[in-house]
Design a protein around this motif. Sequence first.
Motif, PDB file in Angstrom:
ATOM      1  N   GLN A 143      -1.126 -14.808  -2.277  1.00  0.00           N
ATOM      2  CA  GLN A 143      -0.196 -14.050  -1.489  1.00  0.00           C
ATOM      3  C   GLN A 143       0.265 -14.852  -0.281  1.00  0.00           C
ATOM      4  OE1 GLN A 143       0.281 -10.627  -2.277  1.00  0.00           O
ATOM      5  NE2 GLN A 143       1.885 -10.243  -1.075  1.00  0.00           N
ATOM      6  N   HIS A 209      14.242  -7.487   5.372  1.00  0.00           N
ATOM      7  CA  HIS A 209      13.332  -7.708   4.241  1.00  0.00           C
ATOM      8  C   HIS A 209      12.258  -8.616   4.365  1.00  0.00           C
ATOM      9  CE1 HIS A 209      12.473  -8.462  -0.038  1.00  0.00           C
ATOM     10  NE2 HIS A 209      12.504  -9.706   0.321  1.00  0.00           N
ATOM     11  N   LYS A 212       9.883  -7.408   6.997  1.00  0.00           N
ATOM     12  CA  LYS A 212       8.718  -6.185   6.085  1.00  0.00           C
ATOM     13  C   LYS A 212       7.901  -6.942   5.308  1.00  0.00           C
ATOM     14  CE  LYS A 212       9.318  -2.493   2.766  1.00  0.00           C
ATOM     15  NZ  LYS A 212       8.756  -3.310   1.670  1.00  0.00           N
ATOM     16  N   THR A 213       8.359  -7.767   4.304  1.00  0.00           N
ATOM     17  CA  THR A 213       7.458  -8.213   3.282  1.00  0.00           C
ATOM     18  C   THR A 213       6.345  -9.262   3.788  1.00  0.00           C
ATOM     19  OG1 THR A 213       9.030 -10.031   2.629  1.00  0.00           O
ATOM     20  CG2 THR A 213       9.156  -7.852   1.580  1.00  0.00           C
ATOM     21  N   GLN A 214       6.855  -9.977   5.042  1.00  0.00           N
ATOM     22  CA  GLN A 214       5.637 -10.772   5.469  1.00  0.00           C
ATOM     23  C   GLN A 214       4.736  -9.913   6.397  1.00  0.00           C
ATOM     24  OE1 GLN A 214       8.173 -15.121   6.243  1.00  0.00           O
ATOM     25  NE2 GLN A 214       8.090 -13.727   7.855  1.00  0.00           N
ATOM     26  N   GLU A 216       3.738  -7.041   5.427  1.00  0.00           N
ATOM     27  CA  GLU A 216       2.876  -6.369   4.202  1.00  0.00           C
ATOM     28  C   GLU A 216       1.945  -7.482   3.970  1.00  0.00           C
ATOM     29  OE1 GLU A 216       6.183  -3.572   2.257  1.00  0.00           O
ATOM     30  OE2 GLU A 216       4.955  -4.726   0.835  1.00  0.00           O
ATOM     31  N   SER A 217       2.580  -8.739   3.544  1.00  0.00           N
ATOM     32  CA  SER A 217       1.589  -9.907   3.118  1.00  0.00           C
ATOM     33  C   SER A 217       0.392 -10.153   4.049  1.00  0.00           C
ATOM     34  CB  SER A 217       2.583 -11.095   2.574  1.00  0.00           C
ATOM     35  OG  SER A 217       3.529 -10.866   1.673  1.00  0.00           O
ATOM     36  N   TYR A 220      -2.052  -7.503   3.967  1.00  0.00           N
ATOM     37  CA  TYR A 220      -2.850  -7.608   2.814  1.00  0.00           C
ATOM     38  C   TYR A 220      -3.917  -8.677   2.860  1.00  0.00           C
ATOM     39  CZ  TYR A 220      -3.357  -9.448  -2.151  1.00  0.00           C
ATOM     40  OH  TYR A 220      -4.031  -9.815  -3.351  1.00  0.00           O
TER      41      TYR A 220
ATOM     42  N   LYS B  28       5.524   3.202  -8.104  1.00  0.00           N
ATOM     43  CA  LYS B  28       4.007   3.579  -8.102  1.00  0.00           C
ATOM     44  C   LYS B  28       3.147   2.453  -7.912  1.00  0.00           C
ATOM     45  CE  LYS B  28       4.205   7.301 -11.370  1.00  0.00           C
ATOM     46  NZ  LYS B  28       3.971   7.595 -12.457  1.00  0.00           N
ATOM     47  N   TRP B  30       3.707  -0.113  -5.828  1.00  0.00           N
ATOM     48  CA  TRP B  30       3.723  -0.347  -4.621  1.00  0.00           C
ATOM     49  C   TRP B  30       2.940   0.584  -3.835  1.00  0.00           C
ATOM     50  CZ3 TRP B  30       5.266   1.700   0.122  1.00  0.00           C
ATOM     51  CH2 TRP B  30       5.106   0.930   1.269  1.00  0.00           C
ATOM     52  N   LEU B  32       0.357   2.061  -4.829  1.00  0.00           N
ATOM     53  CA  LEU B  32      -1.089   1.605  -5.135  1.00  0.00           C
ATOM     54  C   LEU B  32      -1.572   0.303  -4.367  1.00  0.00           C
ATOM     55  CD1 LEU B  32      -1.058   2.548  -8.807  1.00  0.00           C
ATOM     56  CD2 LEU B  32      -2.239   3.821  -7.116  1.00  0.00           C
ATOM     57  N   VAL B  35       1.425  -4.462  -5.546  1.00  0.00           N
ATOM     58  CA  VAL B  35       2.841  -5.393  -5.439  1.00  0.00           C
ATOM     59  C   VAL B  35       3.309  -5.524  -4.030  1.00  0.00           C
ATOM     60  CG1 VAL B  35       3.228  -5.172  -7.731  1.00  0.00           C
ATOM     61  CG2 VAL B  35       4.143  -3.493  -6.195  1.00  0.00           C
ATOM     62  N   THR B  36       2.263  -5.645  -3.016  1.00  0.00           N
ATOM     63  CA  THR B  36       2.626  -5.866  -1.653  1.00  0.00           C
ATOM     64  C   THR B  36       3.578  -7.064  -1.462  1.00  0.00           C
ATOM     65  OG1 THR B  36       0.600  -4.849  -1.220  1.00  0.00           O
ATOM     66  CG2 THR B  36       1.595  -6.317   0.769  1.00  0.00           C
ATOM     67  N   GLY B  37       4.350  -6.715  -0.444  1.00  0.00           N
ATOM     68  CA  GLY B  37       5.346  -8.046  -0.173  1.00  0.00           C
ATOM     69  C   GLY B  37       6.080  -8.598  -1.364  1.00  0.00           C
ATOM     70  N   SER B  58      11.299  -6.085  -2.399  1.00  0.00           N
ATOM     71  CA  SER B  58      10.195  -5.095  -2.157  1.00  0.00           C
ATOM     72  C   SER B  58      10.463  -4.133  -3.502  1.00  0.00           C
ATOM     73  CB  SER B  58      10.824  -4.177  -0.947  1.00  0.00           C
ATOM     74  OG  SER B  58      10.518  -4.879   0.221  1.00  0.00           O
ATOM     75  N   GLU B  60       9.102  -1.278  -4.096  1.00  0.00           N
ATOM     76  CA  GLU B  60       9.241   0.305  -4.334  1.00  0.00           C
ATOM     77  C   GLU B  60      10.770   0.592  -4.044  1.00  0.00           C
ATOM     78  OE1 GLU B  60       8.821  -1.574  -1.658  1.00  0.00           O
ATOM     79  OE2 GLU B  60       9.209  -0.690   0.377  1.00  0.00           O
TER      80      GLU B  60
ATOM     81  N   TRP C  30      -4.266  12.933  -9.644  1.00  0.00           N
ATOM     82  CA  TRP C  30      -4.144  11.501  -9.922  1.00  0.00           C
ATOM     83  C   TRP C  30      -3.872  10.851  -8.595  1.00  0.00           C
ATOM     84  CZ3 TRP C  30      -0.235   8.035  -8.996  1.00  0.00           C
ATOM     85  CH2 TRP C  30      -0.175   6.934  -9.715  1.00  0.00           C
TER      86      TRP C  30
END
Lengths: 240, 240, 240, 240
Positions: A143, A209, A212-214, A216-217, A220, B28, B30, B32, B35-37, B58, B60, C30
């Motif tokens: 990641q 983008h 946000k993704t950084q 999220e990472s 994680y 789906k 994302w 869960l 598939v973060t970031g 991203s 999602e 679920w």
Amino acid sequence: MADSDNDYLVQSPDPQHPANLIPELCAKFWHLGWVTGTGGGTSIRDDDLVYLAPSGVSKELVKPADIFVLELSKQVNQKERIYLRKPPVLKPSQCTPLFIAAFTKRNAGCCIHTHSQWAVLITLLLERQRANTKVFEINNIEQIKGFARGFGKEGNLGYHDTLRIPVIENTPFEEDLTDSLEKAMEEFPDTCAVLVRRHGIYVWGDTVHKAKTQCESLDYLFQLAVEMHKLSLPWLSNII
Amino acid sequence: MADSDNDYLVQSPDPQHPANLIPELCAKFWHLGWVTGTGGGTSIRDDDLVYLAPSGVSKELVKPADIFVLELSKQVNQKERIYLRKPPVLKPSQCTPLFIAAFTKRNAGCCIHTHSQWAVLITLLLERQRANTKVFEINNIEQIKGFARGFGKEGNLGYHDTLRIPVIENTPFEEDLTDSLEKAMEEFPDTCAVLVRRHGIYVWGDTVHKAKTQCESLDYLFQLAVEMHKLSLPWLSNII
Amino acid sequence: MADSDNDYLVQSPDPQHPANLIPELCAKFWHLGWVTGTGGGTSIRDDDLVYLAPSGVSKELVKPADIFVLELSKQVNQKERIYLRKPPVLKPSQCTPLFIAAFTKRNAGCCIHTHSQWAVLITLLLERQRANTKVFEINNIEQIKGFARGFGKEGNLGYHDTLRIPVIENTPFEEDLTDSLEKAMEEFPDTCAVLVRRHGIYVWGDTVHKAKTQCESLDYLFQLAVEMHKLSLPWLSNII
Amino acid sequence: MADSDNDYLVQSPDPQHPANLIPELCAKFWHLGWVTGTGGGTSIRDDDLVYLAPSGVSKELVKPADIFVLELSKQVNQKERIYLRKPPVLKPSQCTPLFIAAFTKRNAGCCIHTHSQWAVLITLLLERQRANTKVFEINNIEQIKGFARGFGKEGNLGYHDTLRIPVIENTPFEEDLTDSLEKAMEEFPDTCAVLVRRHGIYVWGDTVHKAKTQCESLDYLFQLAVEMHKLSLPWLSNII
């Protein structure tokens, strides 16, 4: 002209408009547990215009009409903020000077502040483990490839690179974090984030983008690192 | 003819069309946390056509228009991929050669790649516990009945069967995993998945349904196995 | 008349019709992680008609058209099930004889089967701790008031009452659980649920509402009990 | 006039009307795991009118038509509650006297009762650790700034302030908690919440917004505190 007259600044049919993106992001972050109980915030910069989520609002309920707008180049005085648009009944975010630091010092296009529990736990583990080491470090996790190599550099970090996120001490008033946040940016010029002890994290990026993704990472990695700590697995390893 | 002209390949009113299924699956996954970031990816094969989620998006937010398409039989050269359809501003997934390995070596209809933290933690626990054992093993858990018995075999595993998922070492560049993934497929011909150390997992199946439900069942078992480890409960047991 | 002709049995504009409730419940379960990877199932009895979710389907995607229907009074032979309605391409649930046991032995109106990881962990902790004790016991937790006092009894359990859920051993074929499930029902006549070792749980109730809320309350208690175990807090206490 | 005639009291097109807000909040709380299996409840006071979620209902399914209404000033007798509106088939919440205590003793505008597992775990940890100390205490966590300074006081707590939440012992009948809840309110006049041992929590606030965000912030702190306990990190620290 009253601040609240500039409503056109937050009215757009374009879903990619900052005034539409901020509510969408805030709702997403609330569901991730990052901005519980009005904590945290999000700001987007579009050229010289800065859009800010309000303070003291349930973040999953933010609407475009709640967004503050200011001009970055007009903010000469940190104490006296001038807003292009200011919703009449809402208070501006105390994170504003910290967002502005990311915009001015790092040319960021978006800055996110969360109270993520994983981030807080990492700062608590570091506080106990190594009192003088004010940085979270991890390597050899895939990641890590999700982070930009650094300010003004091309490309992303590699798998074997060590991700380093500085930690600053919390202060009773959020705006008082600005100096130490800027100092951490200077000391760690390539970082895209600063952890705040017992508080949370500030994460930025060139675009919405990327921020946000950084963010999220990072979350994680913080969650993974807390679980690794529980399982006595070290955050740094020598793999080549 | 430009790659981007073949838009008709990803335009269908049928919700079961791969170009519609991939966005639904990615969203789906994302939610869960798989598939973060922008991490991870999904690919569906329909006869000779392969549909791929893009890189760096991203997950999602993936739309049908973001999907790459290629012809499996035309991929003679791993280094020079030829796409039937290539969205102009997006980059193809680095997972492409690994997805193609599942399609060509195992005749899979769908392949999913996640960065699931439970998968990563399993690879970390195995790395420490038994340096030379490159396989995750678990038995006597009902969820094991959710896996196909193996490539070219009828039916599913039974409750007492031991599920074995090989682990390969991570590499700085994702495409460099292809050789060791293919080698693991040969060594474990019946496996529907390969764990990648400190990275995540690749899971495939004859159909989208089978790949998805096997991916879910694996994640269930990995999460359970981490919790079992915390509670000092062994993954293998002798029950008859 | 072909089984599949009785489509009218699963077509109703009433959201409370079993054929509409089962898809809604399955999707909810679920998202709670109870029926991952096609595991688990749900059945509702309306007088003599029994509605069943199909086997081998992603439970968040079940549709009214996927529902099986049979007449309870006509099931004279466990091996040869007669369906009033049978979707042509789907397989009936292997849980059917267990659901029928709850309907016939306990006059239940709904029976839910989950693979909840908390339920599985409880059975694993009991297996190790007390090999001969085949029952989960907890008391002095408010949530215990969410359970019916017992079969044919009025009212609910009280705060100081001990909730007892029997555990049966798993078998390779789900239908082979029927005898031990029925035996556990006889031994624990007041229980609304039976845990299945390394597998999951069956929960029933007089109504859909009661089965669902008891299933939720059990999962709450199992999760709490696992956390209590991690924190060395006992499940039973003497408080008056 | 029958209680059920006053339907107009719960019919409003305004999404901010208590009869519309309660269902929205209950559904949100169910998804947070706070009101599993019909546990918990929510009440809003608008001047002299008190709106209450019903008892024994799946909280994610509450509808405006399910809401009870009473006049606060008319409740002279705790044993004989008089309702302005009472849905015919539903039972009033056993939490009613506790909600009324928050409205009358603290002038609250909203009171929320949850069975949050984090709250229950905190009461269990306190029960074991310090039998005579009936209060949860934490300081030096940013989220503490989310709480009002106290009843009749301006502003919020500061970062260095210690948040104190009293714990009362559970009783078999929920209404019997009223006396000890009121006593805890007197002993801790500034608290916005009371923990109930092995049961959950009652949280209130001047407005719906304040009650909700304080409830969220408390749950955040309880979850963090349980994780801190697992990691042997103390809840109180000396930082200046």
